[in-house]
Design a protein around this motif. Structure first.
Motif, short mmCIF file in Angstrom:
data_model
loop_
_atom_site.label_atom_id
_atom_site.label_comp_id
_atom_site.label_asym_id
_atom_site.label_seq_id
_atom_site.Cartn_x
_atom_site.Cartn_y
_atom_site.Cartn_z
N VAL A 6 -0.07 -2.87 -8.55
CA VAL A 6 -0.79 -1.94 -7.68
C VAL A 6 -1.48 -0.88 -8.53
N ASP A 7 -2.63 -0.40 -8.04
CA ASP A 7 -3.32 0.69 -8.71
C ASP A 7 -4.19 1.44 -7.71
N SER A 8 -4.80 2.52 -8.20
CA SER A 8 -5.62 3.38 -7.33
C SER A 8 -7.10 3.02 -7.37
N ASN A 9 -7.49 2.08 -8.21
CA ASN A 9 -8.91 1.82 -8.43
C ASN A 9 -9.64 1.42 -7.15
N GLY A 10 -9.10 0.48 -6.40
CA GLY A 10 -9.80 0.01 -5.22
C GLY A 10 -9.59 0.87 -4.00
N VAL A 65 -3.85 5.56 -11.29
CA VAL A 65 -2.41 5.50 -11.09
C VAL A 65 -2.03 4.04 -10.90
N THR A 66 -0.98 3.59 -11.56
CA THR A 66 -0.64 2.17 -11.55
C THR A 66 0.84 1.97 -11.23
N VAL A 107 0.86 -1.19 0.00
CA VAL A 107 0.00 0.00 0.00
C VAL A 107 0.89 1.24 0.00
N LEU A 108 0.49 2.26 -0.74
CA LEU A 108 1.20 3.54 -0.74
C LEU A 108 0.27 4.62 -0.20
N ALA A 115 -2.63 0.33 -4.04
CA ALA A 115 -2.65 -0.92 -3.28
C ALA A 115 -2.72 -2.09 -4.25
N GLY A 116 -2.17 -3.22 -3.81
CA GLY A 116 -2.24 -4.44 -4.61
C GLY A 116 -1.66 -5.60 -3.85
#
Length: 292
Positions: free
Chosen positions: A118-122, A285-286, A88-89, A108-109
């Motif tokens: 990781v991406d910002s979608n969830g 963001v990925t 997680v960032l 997160a991913g």
């Protein structure tokens, strides 16, 4: 469900490493965690990014950074890194007395083998189905000759005003913000979390007129107190309208990197008529996080 599990783990604010004694730390080995992230932007002097791995349900910091040039490598305890299930960032105050992650989490991913996509979608919101409609109008004054100087995110195509923005509910630590980009300069319309209510500065805006606060939807009238180099009232035809997603708190006067909706106001746009927004330049963001 995955998002709820990640947020629950982070809310614990427990450092797994704090459970280790000095003897354990002296004998442990270290491994590299490599971040290759795309779409982040510098946060300024007041905030930094901080990485976290979730180990046995608890967040363990992997370090902070300000540079958005990647790849970046961090040294992490090998046992903890091998046991990590998720990366997680978050966005943290540069001077931070709280060891737990802040609410504002941007990536997160889950790990699969040696890497995590990781991406910002969830962790922020999924904007793939977002849509937007707005009108040009200046309802906060009694002058009907300057209607092209205001933008309101509502849809009146049915004859009655309804919310013009269809956006997901954001997680804690994030707010929406509207913008009108005039001659290359973004001017905020205000922040909001619910597209069906007025924005946060509805009654305190320096730009609006003196007659009313406007309708109960996000928007702004650019009628007075123009920033240096600008003149209000103005003409928004030809300007770009943007909806961004902003960290909260936020120390920047410019739009953040996440901009799910945007569109140029047509040069022949009619006032009081619905105008559609299109997809914005950055909706996600990925990145990839690798442990070795």
């Amino acid at each position: 469900m995955k998002k709820k599990m990640i947020l629950a783990a982070l809310a614990l604010g427990i450092f797994a490493s704090s459970c280790s004694n000095d003897d354990d730390n002296s004998s442990s080995s270290n491994s590299n965690l490599v971040l290759s992230l795309d779409g982040l932007e510098a946060l300024g002097d007041d905030f930094v990014y901080e990485g976290w791995i979730i180990v046995d349900g608890a967040p363990v910091s992997t370090g902070t950074f300000s540079s958005v040039v990647f790849p970046q490598t961090y040294v992490v305890d090998t046992d903890q890194l091998n046991s990590a299930t998720t990366f997680v960032l978050s966005i943290e105050p540069a001077v931070d007395s709280d060891p737990a992650p802040a609410d504002t989490k941007i990536l997160a991913g889950d790990f699969s083998g040696s890497s995590a996509n990781v991406d910002s979608n969830g962790i922020v919101g999924d904007f793939s189905a977002s849509t937007g409609t707005y009108i040009l109008a200046t309802p906060t004054d009694a002058d009907d000759t300057n209607e092209e100087s205001g933008v309101w995110f509502l849809d009146n195509s049915s004859g009655s005003a309804v919310a013009g923005l269809d956006l997901p509910t954001l997680t804690d630590g994030w707010v929406y913000e509207g913008w009108a980009v005039l001659d290359g300069t973004p001017i905020s319309t205000g922040t909001f979390t619910d597209p069906a209510t007025a924005d946060d500065n509805a009654s305190t805006s320096l730009f609006k007129g003196d007659t009313s606060d406007g309708p109960a939807y996000p928007g702004e009238d650019y009628l007075q107190n123009a920033p240096a180099g600008m003149t209000f009232p103005t003409d928004l035809r030809g300007a770009t309208i943007v909806i961004s997603v902003e960290p909260s708190p936020d120390n920047s006067t410019s739009p953040f990197t996440l901009k799910p909706l945007a569109g140029m106001v047509p040069g022949d746009a009619s006032v009081h008529a619905p105008i559609s927004l299109g997809a914005g330049p950055v909706a996600t963001v990925t990145g990839v996080v690798t442990r070795n």
